[in-house]
Write an enzyme that holds these catalytic residues in place. Structure first.
Site: not given
Ligand code: SDX
Length: 422
Positions: A358, A302, A263
């Site tokens: 971010d 996201h 997050h």
């Molecule tokens: C913020 O919610 C908000 O609004 C948050 C925010 C706010 O203003 O409050 O916008 C702020 O938290 C932004 C997000 C910051 N976090 C990151 O940048 C960390 C990296 N991102 C991920 O961990 C992920 O994208 C999340 C946590 C942000 C979202 O997670 P989800 O929706 O649960 O997505 P997921 O983990 O289920 O991923 C779906 C697929 C998966 O692949 P498959 O299982 O389908 O093969 O996408 C892949 C994931 O492996 N994936 C990524 C990835 N994010 C998702 N693969 C590589 N790198 C990534 N960053």
């Protein structure tokens, strides 16, 4: 065709029709159809936890609006305190309302001396500023016990005012404590963001006047972080607030949720990621390790945005202005190249993974002189008005205490066995 859905329980043949209202369906009707059968949705991937009039997100088209105003217009034309007022009150302030609001915030920036001298100085020398900030926000509840009277709108306003006013002061103290420097008092001659920078950087000069370009850039970044509907930390604020806890305890809980690298901690993780990659030659192997599931491309992806995060676009614009003053970040070209590779790679495109807020903010914070362990602290300052607007809205909605059910998958009933017989 009616704006409704019909759900049938095939075990009984009974059905219920539920109207679709504002893009959602009220699932309470399910309990009448099939008592004791729960809707399972870990992580709330398909669940709306509430109705809200504060922020509107369109993740498919990359749209973000605070009380109907596009984030692009607010970032260009407004300022952070005005956006705080908008989120909390639903309308932009008149000139008189703005003057009173700014005065109320400016003249509540001091914290109790016990907070400064005995509480903040009590932390270990290497305490993480987020741990200090979260603790400091919780500690404020001990200085303002009247905050428990959450039903009094004026009392709510006073606590909201105090949190928005004092969090930058505590944040700056957390930084100064982490580098062994004396705390600076607020300077009420400066505006909100400039005052925070003064408390951060002032050394021995009588007054510290931050570079106006950097103060403005910070103010825009705070606007971009001010709210984002039911993200993890805002949902935490609503859940804790639903127990009718005081706003300081709820905000400290939300700060804890924001602290996580998935997050609010992602801005710090992006810099670690870029630094660890090291060189252009290693970008390709890193991307391959991400696609193999061995790494995460931090700052990408996201839960809601399946397009470019509109905030990331504005952050990139601010980056150019900041780097014109501070000099370009050595990691910027690496980040731009990584973005270019990812946006053209099917692994990321097929999963709708784009830069989020971010991805570039950390580069700006680092160029402005903030250490990595202060990045999520800055996010906390920005998100505070959003948390408080949702806390206030949930109380005005009369939200019931948040208490979801579960699907039990443990062992069935069994009798106790004495230790000698196990
Ligand atoms: C913020 O919610 C908000 O609004 C948050 C925010 C706010 O203003 O409050 O916008 C702020 O938290 C932004 C997000 C910051 N976090 C990151 O940048 C960390 C990296 N991102 C991920 O961990 C992920 O994208 C999340 C946590 C942000 C979202 O997670 P989800 O929706 O649960 O997505 P997921 O983990 O289920 O991923 C779906 C697929 C998966 O692949 P498959 O299982 O389908 O093969 O996408 C892949 C994931 O492996 N994936 C990524 C990835 N994010 C998702 N693969 C590589 N790198 C990534 N960053």
């Amino acid at each position: 065709m009616s704006e409704s859905i019909t759900i049938t329980d095939n075990r009984t043949g009974k059905s219920v029709e539920i109207p679709v209202v504002n893009g959602g369906v009220d699932m309470k009707a399910i309990q009448g159809l099939m008592p004791g059968t729960w809707i399972l949705d870990p992580g709330f991937t398909g669940t709306a936890s509430t109705e809200s009039a504060i922020t509107d997100l369109d993740g498919i088209n990359g749209i973000l609006r605070y009380r109907g105003y596009p984030i692009e217009q607010l970032a260009e034309k407004s300022n952070f305190l005005e956006v705080c007022y908008l989120l909390l009150n639903g309308e932009l302030p008149s000139a008189a309302e703005q003057e009173k609001w700014v005065h109320d915030v400016t003249y509540h920036t001091f914290v109790h001396e016990n907070m400064r001298k005995r509480f903040m100085e009590g932390f270990h020398h290497d305490a993480h500023p987020m741990g200090m900030l979260m603790s400091g926000i919780a500690a404020l509840s001990t200085f303002y016990p009247e905050a428990k009277d959450i039903d009094d709108p004026f009392n709510r306003y006073k606590q909201i005012n105090r949190l928005i006013s004092k969090v930058p002061t505590i944040a700056a103290m957390a930084y100064r404590s982490s580098i062994g420097m004396p705390f600076n008092y607020p300077d009420n001659e400066l505006d909100y963001s400039a005052n925070f920078l003064s408390m951060m950087w002032k050394i021995a000069e009588p007054n510290h006047v931050p570079d106006p370009v950097l103060a403005k850039a910070l103010d825009v970044l705070l606007i971009l972080h001010a709210d984002h509907e039911q993200n993890c930390s805002t949902t935490t604020m609503r859940v804790v607030g639903s127990s009718h806890s005081d706003p300081y305890s709820a905000a400290a809980s939300a700060t804890g949720a924001l602290y996580g690298p998935r997050h609010g901690g992602a801005n710090e993780s992006v810099i670690h990621m870029l630094s660890d990659i090291g060189s252009y030659e290693d970008l390709g192997p890193f991307v391959e390790s991400v696609k193999a599931g061995n790494s995460r491309l931090m700052g990408f992806g996201h839960r809601v945005y399946k397009a470019y995060d509109p905030r990331a676009t504005i952050v990139k614009e601010q980056a150019d202005k900041v780097f014109a003053v501070t000099g370009k970040s050595p990691l910027l070209d690496m980040a731009l190249k990584l973005e270019e590779i990812a946006l053209n790679d099917d692994y990321f495109k097929s999963r709708n993974l784009y830069p989020n807020v971010d991805f570039y903010t950390g580069l700006i914070y680092q160029a402005m002189g903030f250490p990595l362990n202060m990045f999520t602290v800055l996010f906390t300052i920005g998100r505070m008005p959003g948390w408080l607007a949702h806390w206030q809205e949930s109380l005005e909605q009369g939200q019931r205490i948040s208490r979801p059910r579960q699907i039990y998958t443990g062992v069935g009933v069994r009798d106790y066995v004495d230790v000698g017989s196990r």
